[in-house]
Scaffold this motif. Structure first.
Motif, PDB file in Angstrom:
ATOM      1  N   PHE A  64       0.826  -1.214   0.000  1.00 19.74           N
ATOM      2  CA  PHE A  64       0.000   0.000   0.000  1.00 19.74           C
ATOM      3  C   PHE A  64       0.858   1.263   0.000  1.00 19.74           C
ATOM      4  CE2 PHE A  64      -3.451  -2.855   0.869  1.00 19.74           C
ATOM      5  CZ  PHE A  64      -4.560  -2.208   0.358  1.00 19.74           C
ATOM      6  N   GLN A  75       3.288   1.702  -1.768  1.00 16.95           N
ATOM      7  CA  GLN A  75       3.708   1.924  -3.151  1.00 16.95           C
ATOM      8  C   GLN A  75       2.570   2.412  -4.048  1.00 16.95           C
ATOM      9  OE1 GLN A  75       6.876   2.002  -4.169  1.00 16.95           O
ATOM     10  NE2 GLN A  75       7.198   1.749  -1.969  1.00 16.95           N
ATOM     11  N   HIS A  76       1.361   2.498  -3.512  1.00 16.08           N
ATOM     12  CA  HIS A  76       0.273   3.053  -4.324  1.00 16.08           C
ATOM     13  C   HIS A  76       0.582   4.507  -4.661  1.00 16.08           C
ATOM     14  CE1 HIS A  76      -3.126   0.030  -3.105  1.00 16.08           C
ATOM     15  NE2 HIS A  76      -2.058  -0.578  -3.591  1.00 16.08           N
ATOM     16  N   ARG A  77       0.103   4.951  -5.794  1.00 16.68           N
ATOM     17  CA  ARG A  77       0.391   6.307  -6.259  1.00 16.68           C
ATOM     18  C   ARG A  77      -0.002   7.356  -5.217  1.00 16.68           C
ATOM     19  NH1 ARG A  77       1.230   8.603 -11.191  1.00 16.68           N
ATOM     20  NH2 ARG A  77       0.770   6.633 -12.242  1.00 16.68           N
ATOM     21  N   SER A 102      -0.223   7.066  -2.024  1.00 11.89           N
ATOM     22  CA  SER A 102       0.678   7.024  -0.871  1.00 11.89           C
ATOM     23  C   SER A 102       2.000   7.699  -1.182  1.00 11.89           C
ATOM     24  CB  SER A 102       0.911   5.564  -0.445  1.00 11.89           C
ATOM     25  OG  SER A 102      -0.295   4.966  -0.004  1.00 11.89           O
ATOM     26  N   TYR A 162      -8.875  -6.456  -0.073  1.00  9.26           N
ATOM     27  CA  TYR A 162      -8.011  -5.689  -0.980  1.00  9.26           C
ATOM     28  C   TYR A 162      -7.828  -6.376  -2.329  1.00  9.26           C
ATOM     29  CZ  TYR A 162      -4.005  -8.667   0.575  1.00  9.26           C
ATOM     30  OH  TYR A 162      -3.154  -9.705   0.860  1.00  9.26           O
ATOM     31  N   ARG A 215      -7.359  -4.078  -5.317  1.00 12.22           N
ATOM     32  CA  ARG A 215      -6.274  -3.115  -5.276  1.00 12.22           C
ATOM     33  C   ARG A 215      -4.989  -3.667  -5.890  1.00 12.22           C
ATOM     34  NH1 ARG A 215      -7.250   1.440  -5.334  1.00 12.22           N
ATOM     35  NH2 ARG A 215      -6.207   2.415  -3.584  1.00 12.22           N
ATOM     36  N   LEU A 216      -4.120  -2.749  -6.300  1.00 16.56           N
ATOM     37  CA  LEU A 216      -2.853  -3.099  -6.922  1.00 16.56           C
ATOM     38  C   LEU A 216      -2.017  -4.007  -6.024  1.00 16.56           C
ATOM     39  CD1 LEU A 216      -0.726  -2.685  -9.174  1.00 16.56           C
ATOM     40  CD2 LEU A 216       0.033  -0.634  -7.914  1.00 16.56           C
ATOM     41  N   THR A 217      -2.089  -3.807  -4.721  1.00 20.97           N
ATOM     42  CA  THR A 217      -1.284  -4.607  -3.786  1.00 20.97           C
ATOM     43  C   THR A 217      -1.532  -6.093  -3.960  1.00 20.97           C
ATOM     44  OG1 THR A 217      -1.095  -2.848  -2.150  1.00 20.97           O
ATOM     45  CG2 THR A 217      -0.908  -5.099  -1.333  1.00 20.97           C
TER      46      THR A 217
END
Length: 537
Positions: free
Chosen positions: A268, A270-272, A274, A418, A421-423
């Protein structure tokens, strides 16, 4: 008897600690503070999921996420889940929406059951059981799926001539050369919204609520649900200039959190969003606007309370002020919400009970562990209805508001899916395994993460939640005890909702009374059971 009412106020993405009464060092919220002075502020209130949709579905059903099944934004609340409106309707109460719900209807289920979306039942099922006075979710720009057409019509009538003035005026700023700057872009959030303040979303939503109050006889439960201070973080003057970079608290984070982060936390981070909020320059542009949005809400709360006073409704109205989740704002190297640090999962909760029985608790702060699912049973209790304990998984707060000793719950629980999500992809997790569950007992907070070690925080020794003890061998016993709490919670009845406890009790001798004598040997055996009242056991 004067009709009793409920004013159920919810903000979107309001942190628990961004109010004057919860200790913010520079943000003043005198009108919300006045509510706390008139009622009880529950200081340890937690949502059942740290994201809009699932959290709100728990608020509206009184049930945990694993019970109602709406696990992420856009996941429909399945047909058949009872909501606040259905619990209050038998008590003669109208449940009315003014603002946001984030509800997505189970249209496939409605079609399967032959429920027409435009029927009375279909409309209620599609709107969380609310009668819609004004649904205003916001959120959708010109390329989005649904625009706030009523608000847009209002803006056009006020001279904001554009296809989607919600986006281009209420949620856009203006550049030095008059160009329109999107409020979705964080770099523009230090500029004021183009719209005049009285025409912005929060005053307009308040006005619509006042119109309902003026046009309606009680009893009613009005859900006034503001779409702010949720992004886009852009606010009109004078609020845009009220706070500056000097008012931005330092972020709660440490280098160790990134250096040795739990895999899910690292994902998380590394999400944009964040990465953006990890930049101090971004925080200094966004957070003053976030604070301005909150101050604007506070002023509108003052306007609303004055109106209740003028109508003589204050003494007959239960008032709740809360939020659907928080906002990291760069804490723990995160933006948005979604995980389980207090910045995200803990919410402000103020309840004002006008009954004289509540005089003993006015102006107090409760340390009792409270969950969002406690509100529906509280509302039913306020109307002296019978709380359907086989459906509702929370507990009425009315006894606590009136000074009664209550056995505190052992822990609070929150869940997050999640999979969307990208994670999930970066960790290589299966969709079915992308689940997190928080258990918090008032000191120890553990996050169960399928496929990974747990996260563990000691909030007594580490209130900022900077030190993850989830892999520390010295805390194995704590983790075991919390796992037992989690197992106890997970194995409870969550979906036996069609038969009440009273019905089950009454049915326990039904077969025996009907002459179905299973396991009995002779007539004397039956007669003995009849005498002892043990028929069927």
């Amino acid at each position: 008897m004067t009709a009793r009412n409920i004013l159920f106020i919810m903000c979107d993405q309001l942190r628990f600690d961004y109010l004057g009464c919860t200790g913010h060092p520079t943000l003043e919220t005198p009108n919300i503070d006045a509510l706390a002075a008139r009622g009880v502020r529950f200081d340890r209130a937690y949502v059942q999921s740290p994201i809009c949709g699932p959290s709100r579905m728990s608020f509206y059903t009184g049930r945990y996420v694993r019970s109602h099944g709406s696990t992420w934004n856009g996941s429909p609340l399945r047909v058949g889940e009872m909501t606040l409106g259905e619990h209050l309707a038998p008590l003669g109460v109208r449940s009315v929406l003014c603002g946001k719900t984030h509800m997505v209807a189970d249209r496939a289920g409605m079609a399967r059951l032959g429920i027409a979306p435009d029927s009375v039942i279909g409309a209620r099922v599609a709107e969380c059981g609310f009668e819609v006075w004004e649904r205003f979710d916001g959120l959708y720009p010109s390329r989005g799926r649904r625009r706030p057409e009523n608000y847009n019509a209002y803006l056009r009538a006020r001279g904001y001539d554009d296809e989607n003035p919600w986006e281009t005026w209420a949620n856009s700023a203006e550049g030095d050369d008059g160009e329109v700057l999107s409020g979705w872009l964080l770099g523009h959030n230090d500029r004021p919204a183009r719209v005049a303040e009285p025409d912005s979303e929060t005053p307009w939503t308040t006005s619509r609520a006042i119109e309902f109050i003026d046009e309606t006889e009680g009893p009613w439960c009005l859900h006034l649900s503001y779409i702010k201070p949720h992004w886009p973080y852009v606010v009109p003057e004078p609020y845009a200039s009220m706070y500056g970079p000097e008012d931005v608290p330092p972020p709660v984070r440490s280098e160790a959190e990134r250096r040795d982060a739990h895999p899910v936390l690292a994902g998380f981070q590394q999400h944009r969003v964040s990465r953006a909020f990890s930049d101090e320059a971004v925080r200094r542009k966004v957070i003053p606007a976030y604070m301005g949005l909150i101050r604007q809400i506070d002023d509108q709360i003052g306007r609303l309370m004055a109106h209740l006073d003028s109508r003589g409704l204050t003494e007959d109205t239960l008032i709740v002020f809360t939020s659907d989740h928080g906002d990291y704002l760069g804490d723990h190297w995160l933006g948005e919400k979604e995980l389980f640090h207090d910045a995200s999962v803990r919410i402000p909760l103020i309840v004002v009970d006008p009954d004289r029985a509540a005089d003993v608790t006015r102006g107090t702060v409760s340390e009792t562990l409270v969950e969002a699912i406690d509100l529906v049973p509280t509302f039913v209790d306020w109307y002296e209805g019978e709380v359907a304990s086989h459906i509702l998984e929370g507990h009425s707060l009315l006894p606590a508001l009136r000074g009664a000793d209550q056995t505190p719950r052992a822990a609070v629980f929150s869940e997050y899916d999640y999979a969307f999500r990208l994670t999930r992809r970066t960790l290589g997790q299966e969709i079915a395994d992308s689940r997190l569950i928080m258990v918090f007992d008032g000191r120890w907070k553990m996050i169960h993460a399928v496929g990974f070690p747990p996260m563990l925080y000691d909030l007594d020794a580490d209130p900022d939640e900077l030190h993850d003890l989830g892999r520390d061998p010295d805390h194995a016993a704590v983790r075991t005890r919390l796992c037992e709490l989690l197992l106890d919670w997970a194995t409870r009845h969550h979906n036996r909702v069609t038969r009440s406890d009273a019905e089950i009790e009454a049915a326990s001798t039904r077969e025996f009374d009907a002459g179905i004598w299973i396991g009995f040997i002779d007539e004397d055996d039956v007669a003995e059971a009849e005498r002892d009242g043990h028929g069927g056991n």
